[in-house]
Design a protein around this motif. Sequence first.
Motif, PDB file in Angstrom:
ATOM      1  N   PHE A  62       0.832  -1.208   0.000  1.00 47.10           N
ATOM      2  CA  PHE A  62       0.000   0.000   0.000  1.00 47.10           C
ATOM      3  C   PHE A  62       0.868   1.259   0.000  1.00 47.10           C
ATOM      4  N   GLU A  63       2.019   1.168   0.650  1.00 47.82           N
ATOM      5  CA  GLU A  63       2.933   2.313   0.628  1.00 47.82           C
ATOM      6  C   GLU A  63       3.366   2.582  -0.811  1.00 47.82           C
ATOM      7  N   PHE A  64       3.683   1.503  -1.548  1.00 48.28           N
ATOM      8  CA  PHE A  64       4.057   1.671  -2.955  1.00 48.28           C
ATOM      9  C   PHE A  64       2.919   2.345  -3.726  1.00 48.28           C
ATOM     10  N   GLU A  67      -2.285  -4.523  -0.711  1.00 48.12           N
ATOM     11  CA  GLU A  67      -2.726  -4.695   0.683  1.00 48.12           C
ATOM     12  C   GLU A  67      -1.714  -4.045   1.635  1.00 48.12           C
ATOM     13  N   PRO A  68      -2.191  -3.244   2.580  1.00 50.12           N
ATOM     14  CA  PRO A  68      -1.235  -2.650   3.521  1.00 50.12           C
ATOM     15  C   PRO A  68      -0.616  -3.722   4.428  1.00 50.12           C
ATOM     16  N   LYS A  69       0.711  -3.662   4.601  1.00 48.79           N
ATOM     17  CA  LYS A  69       1.400  -4.623   5.478  1.00 48.79           C
ATOM     18  C   LYS A  69       2.383  -3.845   6.326  1.00 48.79           C
ATOM     19  N   PRO A  70       1.974  -3.423   7.507  1.00 53.06           N
ATOM     20  CA  PRO A  70       2.917  -2.625   8.298  1.00 53.06           C
ATOM     21  C   PRO A  70       4.152  -3.456   8.661  1.00 53.06           C
ATOM     22  N   PRO A  71       5.334  -2.901   8.463  1.00 48.41           N
ATOM     23  CA  PRO A  71       6.550  -3.643   8.816  1.00 48.41           C
ATOM     24  C   PRO A  71       6.573  -3.972  10.313  1.00 48.41           C
ATOM     25  N   GLY A 128       7.618  -1.377  12.657  1.00 48.72           N
ATOM     26  CA  GLY A 128       6.824  -0.145  12.637  1.00 48.72           C
ATOM     27  C   GLY A 128       6.897   0.521  11.281  1.00 48.72           C
ATOM     28  N   CYS A 129       5.913   1.365  10.978  1.00 48.14           N
ATOM     29  CA  CYS A 129       5.845   2.001   9.661  1.00 48.14           C
ATOM     30  C   CYS A 129       6.884   3.109   9.563  1.00 48.14           C
ATOM     31  N   PRO A 130       7.529   3.235   8.408  1.00 45.57           N
ATOM     32  CA  PRO A 130       8.546   4.288   8.275  1.00 45.57           C
ATOM     33  C   PRO A 130       7.913   5.676   8.265  1.00 45.57           C
ATOM     34  N   TYR A 159       8.646   8.169   6.586  1.00 41.99           N
ATOM     35  CA  TYR A 159       8.537   8.781   5.256  1.00 41.99           C
ATOM     36  C   TYR A 159       7.389   8.225   4.433  1.00 41.99           C
ATOM     37  N   CYS A 160       6.667   7.224   4.969  1.00 37.15           N
ATOM     38  CA  CYS A 160       5.528   6.693   4.200  1.00 37.15           C
ATOM     39  C   CYS A 160       4.456   7.791   4.082  1.00 37.15           C
ATOM     40  N   PRO A 161       4.045   8.119   2.863  1.00 32.69           N
ATOM     41  CA  PRO A 161       3.082   9.219   2.718  1.00 32.69           C
ATOM     42  C   PRO A 161       1.697   8.880   3.250  1.00 32.69           C
ATOM     43  N   ALA A 162       1.463   7.579   3.568  1.00 32.26           N
ATOM     44  CA  ALA A 162       0.134   7.201   4.052  1.00 32.26           C
ATOM     45  C   ALA A 162       0.041   7.241   5.575  1.00 32.26           C
ATOM     46  N   VAL A 163       1.138   7.606   6.223  1.00 39.47           N
ATOM     47  CA  VAL A 163       1.169   7.556   7.693  1.00 39.47           C
ATOM     48  C   VAL A 163      -0.022   8.286   8.321  1.00 39.47           C
ATOM     49  N   PHE A 167      -3.038   8.737   7.252  1.00 41.18           N
ATOM     50  CA  PHE A 167      -4.410   8.256   7.070  1.00 41.18           C
ATOM     51  C   PHE A 167      -4.536   6.744   6.967  1.00 41.18           C
ATOM     52  N   CYS A 168      -3.418   6.021   6.961  1.00 40.77           N
ATOM     53  CA  CYS A 168      -3.496   4.572   6.758  1.00 40.77           C
ATOM     54  C   CYS A 168      -4.106   3.888   7.976  1.00 40.77           C
ATOM     55  N   TRP A 169      -5.093   3.043   7.736  1.00 42.66           N
ATOM     56  CA  TRP A 169      -5.794   2.367   8.830  1.00 42.66           C
ATOM     57  C   TRP A 169      -4.964   1.246   9.442  1.00 42.66           C
ATOM     58  N   ARG A 170      -3.856   0.874   8.783  1.00 41.91           N
ATOM     59  CA  ARG A 170      -2.982  -0.184   9.324  1.00 41.91           C
ATOM     60  C   ARG A 170      -1.704   0.389   9.926  1.00 41.91           C
ATOM     61  N   TYR A 171      -1.654   1.682  10.055  1.00 41.54           N
ATOM     62  CA  TYR A 171      -0.414   2.305  10.566  1.00 41.54           C
ATOM     63  C   TYR A 171       0.001   1.666  11.884  1.00 41.54           C
ATOM     64  N   LYS A 172       1.300   1.385  11.977  1.00 41.55           N
ATOM     65  CA  LYS A 172       1.815   0.778  13.208  1.00 41.55           C
ATOM     66  C   LYS A 172       2.998   1.601  13.688  1.00 41.55           C
TER      67      LYS A 172
HETATM   68  S1  SF4 Z   1       1.396   3.415   7.145  1.00 44.06           S
HETATM   69 FE1  SF4 Z   1       2.381   1.436   7.362  1.00 44.06          FE
HETATM   70  S2  SF4 Z   1       0.864  -0.041   6.703  1.00 44.06           S
HETATM   71 FE2  SF4 Z   1       0.194   1.933   5.996  1.00 44.06          FE
HETATM   72  S3  SF4 Z   1       0.993   2.121   3.938  1.00 44.06           S
HETATM   73 FE3  SF4 Z   1       2.507   3.049   5.278  1.00 44.06          FE
HETATM   74  S4  SF4 Z   1       3.913   1.413   5.756  1.00 44.06           S
HETATM   75 FE4  SF4 Z   1       2.078   0.460   4.944  1.00 44.06          FE
END
Ligand code: SF4
Length: 1009
Positions: free
Chosen positions: A764-766, A986-990, A993-995, A997-1001, A1003-1008
């Motif tokens: 999902f980050e991609f 599909e979002p897969k939080p590492p 934890g999520c980096p 720099y991820c632009p979805a941080v 609003f992403c519902w899977r943010y960790k």
């Molecule tokens: S916030 Fe985490 S789970 Fe969501 S897109 Fe970014 S890396 Fe993936």
Amino acid sequence: MTRILLAPAGYGKTQFVIEQIRAILAGEPLSPVIVIVPNSIQAAGFRQRLCVSGGALGVDVHTFHTLYAEMLIRAGQPIPLLLDSVRIQLLRDIVDDLYKRGAMTHFAALRDKPGFIALLRNSIEELKRARITPDLFSDSVKGLGARLEEVAFVYSAYQDWLQKQNWADNEGRGWLAAIALASNPNLFADTRFLAVSGFDEFNPTQLAVLSLLAKRAKETVITLTGDIQNPNRSAHHRFHRAQAAIVSSLNIQPEAMESSSMLSSQIADVESSLFDDVIASGAKQSLVNGGLLHREEHPPRNDIEFVEAQTRAVEARAALRWVKARIVRDRMKLSDVAILARDLEPYRPFLEETAAEFGIPLRIVGGQPLSENPAIAAVMSLLSLPANDWTSRTLIDAWRSPYFDFSEQGIDSNFAATLDEISRTGHVSQGLSQWREAFEMWEKKKAMADEDGEMFGSIADNEHIKEKFESFVDLLTPPNRALIKEYVAFVESLIGDDMTSPNENGLNIVVNARANQSTAERDIAALSAFKDVLRGLVLAESVLDSDLLEYADFYKYLRGAVDSATFTVPAESGVFVASVLDGRGLSFEAVVLMGLSEGEFPKQEREDILLRESDRAALHLETKLHGDEATFFYQAITRGRQRLLLTRPYLAEDGQAWEPSPFWAEINRRSGDQSTVRVRGDVRLADSAEAASQVEWVESARDFDIHIKNGIEVLRARMSPKAKGIYEGDTSTGSVQGLDLSERFGASHGWSASRLESYGTCPFEFFVAHALELEPREEAEEGFDVRMLGSMLHKILEVVYNGEELTEAAEKVFATAPQDYGFRPTALWTQQQAELLRVLEKTIAELDKISQGYTPRKMEARFGMGEPSLVLHTSAGEVRLHGYIDRLDVAEDGSLRVIDYKAGSAAISATHLKEGRRLQLPIYAMAARDALGLGEVSSGFYWHIQKAEASSLKLEKFEGGVEAAFAVAVAHIGKHVTGIRAGHFEPKPPVEGCPSYCPAVAFCWRYKK
Ligand code: SF4
């Protein structure tokens, strides 16, 4: 003959006056009749009722203010009225002058605070209403301290100016009218009938005028709320004061008005006993039957209802649903229904929004605050730019605003994104010099690429953005020092012509406001009020003969005038919405009274900060702490003749329980502890028949067509904070419009290792970063970020391994780093350079240790991007790759060692490669061998520059050796490319934890974390 008639609320006092007028005019057509009511709202209401009852030609319905003006005209002494805009400016000038002369010390710090001038205006109004002249006030406060003496200076200067100019304010007109009336016995001597209705207080000027008028009119009727039989009712507390004042002024005793309650039986019961100690039911019955309080008998029903709602928003929805039921089911007219609240402001936005959804027009009394209208807020923000040194957020928002047309400057809202990026690159907070520096930094940044050769920034169309910015600045730059009228001309030139289609003048604000049909009426009304404010400023300047001033001062005045102005959206008919105070004296069929929670109603009374309670006692001014809230509540609940809904929120904004108001408890007790309906936060209703809008109907529906049902499910899934199901992140059905991923990432696409790793880490980050090309919205910070740090360290190591000495290489790179990499150095920059030099010394020493037997062969070796690409044969077909290999060494046996520098400290292990999250090292190794033809690779690792150590992932130590590592990488690359082309994200939080720099941080519902 003068009569003071008393009757409780809801006993038809207004109706009585109307019948009297009609009876008199039936016998003596066109004889002069004057009606005085407390305010313009009641005047309009009275005229309307008069009309409905058959009309009464020639009846003059006045407030005291309009009556004063009429008296002065008839006396041949008309005097211009001081407009509020001029009055505010006059008081401001007086305060500035006193401050400059050292005569204002106590209020020096407050003098330019918002609200101070309005407080002064209100205090002066009150002194004038109480007939306390400036001389009397000055004498009274002498020696009582600077606070009161400074108010006295302002009052005297204000009154002097009015007298010199021969202008008057409303209260001053009252003084003059009383004098004119006293000195001219013929004035209003022909009045046939004088009616005074709806008052709950009288000031001394009003009493003076009234006693003179009453003597001249052939017949005078003053109706007041009261109860002859029960003269000490606490619900009538406020009316008692009005009654005492008029009785002592006219020297007439009140009498009971022969009438019966027009309220429904249940509301009438509450009216008759509210706040009273329990009266023996027998005594109450005899009072009713005794003839003075005739009550019509009605069958018992639920005329009073109670609703507790979770929040104010839910409360507004419940109130309007009830209102709609009265209109639709009970066939009441819009004008028969009212919504009241002690303080309307917290409810206004919810009422407006829900009424629009329900299709109910509202007539909101008192106007809406001008500064809260979106069009005016946008205009004021735009005008603040030159006054507030071009703050970055305000400027970017202006470029995005739908109210402004910058086409003459070649700017459209897309440029705002570039400007935003520029401001963050250049760490602009405010100031044109920072902006101009930022443009230079941006030019540099645009030319920078990351270690894979991917360019930073995705916004390409920015070629003339600097020129556009400068032409925007030119447009918004006002004259240095100018008269108010010149600044107003500048503002009006920005607003543009009031046309229906765009033209070349200004920003076409009116045209743009008209373009959105759903808000056009509201915005046009606000812009029209804004123009009135501008005209008021020009008028004040011309009257007050003001000097040239700086733009910042003009903006301050304009801000103050806009903050205190309101606007009204014209509505021919609608549900009356007002504060309890504005609703006094009016009568409806059905009323909603909102906000009956603790602290809301009764409202806490506060001491006046200019004229305190102790001052009031000394000056014989009325107290501000009357304890009138019970009377206001009594007035509110008796506005509805047939139906009454009482509502309250039961949760406060912080989620804590909110107790009911004591008034809620009192009326509930008086209504026989009726059951209360509780409404929760969601729109869903128990019964679709209760729905008041399409939204409510869909939400409440149970058995629908399958398509609607599915639609509701999709809507609910989207609104759910937690996503679930097999389709999460799946765009393969083509639901993402306009993104043909299989074509965009097809066989000719050039891949970098970092893009593929991004998909391997979190698909999902991609999708967000590279398919949608969104970038993280980080606020500008001073200093370099980790990307810039990486570029600096890479550059220094490249120069060093090309033969230069470390200190010299570092000095050279650091000298131009802020310009080259686009950052604003912090105060720590010198220390940071020394620290980075130490890091590099250590890292080079450690690298040297493990490089015995190796010779550096190539630095920054490029593949793809003009050089041969690496072409891999994968399960997804041929995949072409490009990048830069940081360093290639040659072993004594002629084989190669690949090193990739990492500025970050995150550990990299063989597991990362096995999981497809780290592919760069095997890709670079294959590129060295196959694309660049430099030979076989026998070794490779990541080098953590700051830790001065190699990663635990080493190609030669990978299970199965270097070739096995290559095979694993190729397999992952095939899978990743297939997944991307098929639209699986599909979002897969590492796990770590999520980096950031991820632009979805955000609003992403899977943010960790
Ligand atoms: S916030 Fe985490 S789970 Fe969501 S897109 Fe970014 S890396 Fe993936």
